[in-house]
Design an enzyme around this catalytic site. Structure first.
Site, mmCIF file in Angstrom:
data_model
loop_
_atom_site.group_PDB
_atom_site.id
_atom_site.type_symbol
_atom_site.label_atom_id
_atom_site.label_comp_id
_atom_site.label_asym_id
_atom_site.label_seq_id
_atom_site.Cartn_x
_atom_site.Cartn_y
_atom_site.Cartn_z
ATOM 1 C CG ASP A 7 -1.809 1.245 1.238
ATOM 2 O OD1 ASP A 7 -2.021 1.638 0.224
ATOM 3 O OD2 ASP A 7 -2.597 1.236 2.322
ATOM 4 C CD GLU A 67 -4.558 1.402 -2.931
ATOM 5 O OE1 GLU A 67 -5.905 0.988 -2.352
ATOM 6 O OE2 GLU A 67 -4.142 2.090 -2.140
ATOM 7 C CG ASP A 139 -1.019 2.627 6.486
ATOM 8 O OD1 ASP A 139 -1.321 3.159 5.458
ATOM 9 O OD2 ASP A 139 -0.921 3.256 7.302
#
Length: 157
Positions: A7, A67, A139
């Site tokens: 992420d 991502e 996260d």
């Protein structure tokens, strides 16, 4: 097979590493790479580079899932894009196959709806990895959801 989910961010890069062993998903490690706001941006980017290299050298993942970043009108956009570039460079330099997923793809795959809440995604991560407590910080949980999305694509539901 081992996969790292990432992420991206400048202040915090979430990561989660999952291994498939005997058709079972095993959480090996998760956490964040944090860069201090008091540091210069180039030093923060280097910290991401260095720490991610160390993680990959230690765990030796075969696959990576990151991502996708969508542009928002925000003062942090350029910084996040730069951090993402560093992440992609590290993965490419290690010859790791990279897949990218949008937030909606991740939510749809993990929780069954592209508009799933953070809690629904977290619950799905905990269920898929048979965890008794949620991974912290958020996260790292997001990074695990990203990794699980790739594993789902690979046929490990």
């Amino acid at each position: 097979m081992r996969i790292i989910g990432i992420d991206p961010g400048l202040a915090r890069v979430g990561y989660g590493i999952i291994e498939i062993k005997n058709d079972k998903k095993i959480l090996l490690d998760c956490g964040v790479i944090e860069t201090g706001k008091e540091k210069k941006e180039e030093d923060r980017l280097y910290e991401i580079f260095k720490d991610l290299n160390e993680l990959i050298s230690h765990w030796k993942p075969n696959l990576a899932a990151v991502e996708k970043f969508f542009f928002y009108r925000s003062s942090t956009t350029i910084s996040v894009v730069q951090a993402r570039g560093v992440i992609m460079m590290v993965l490419a330099s290690k010859k790791i196959n990279i897949s990218e997923y949008s937030p909606a793809q991740i939510k749809l795959t993990i929780a069954g709806s592209g508009k799933a809440s953070k809690k629904e995604v977290l619950d799905a991560v905990m269920y898929n990895l048979e965890l008794n407590k949620p991974p912290k910080p958020d996260d790292s949980a997001d990074a695990l959801a990203i990794a699980l999305t790739k594993l789902n694509e690979e046929g490990f539901n």
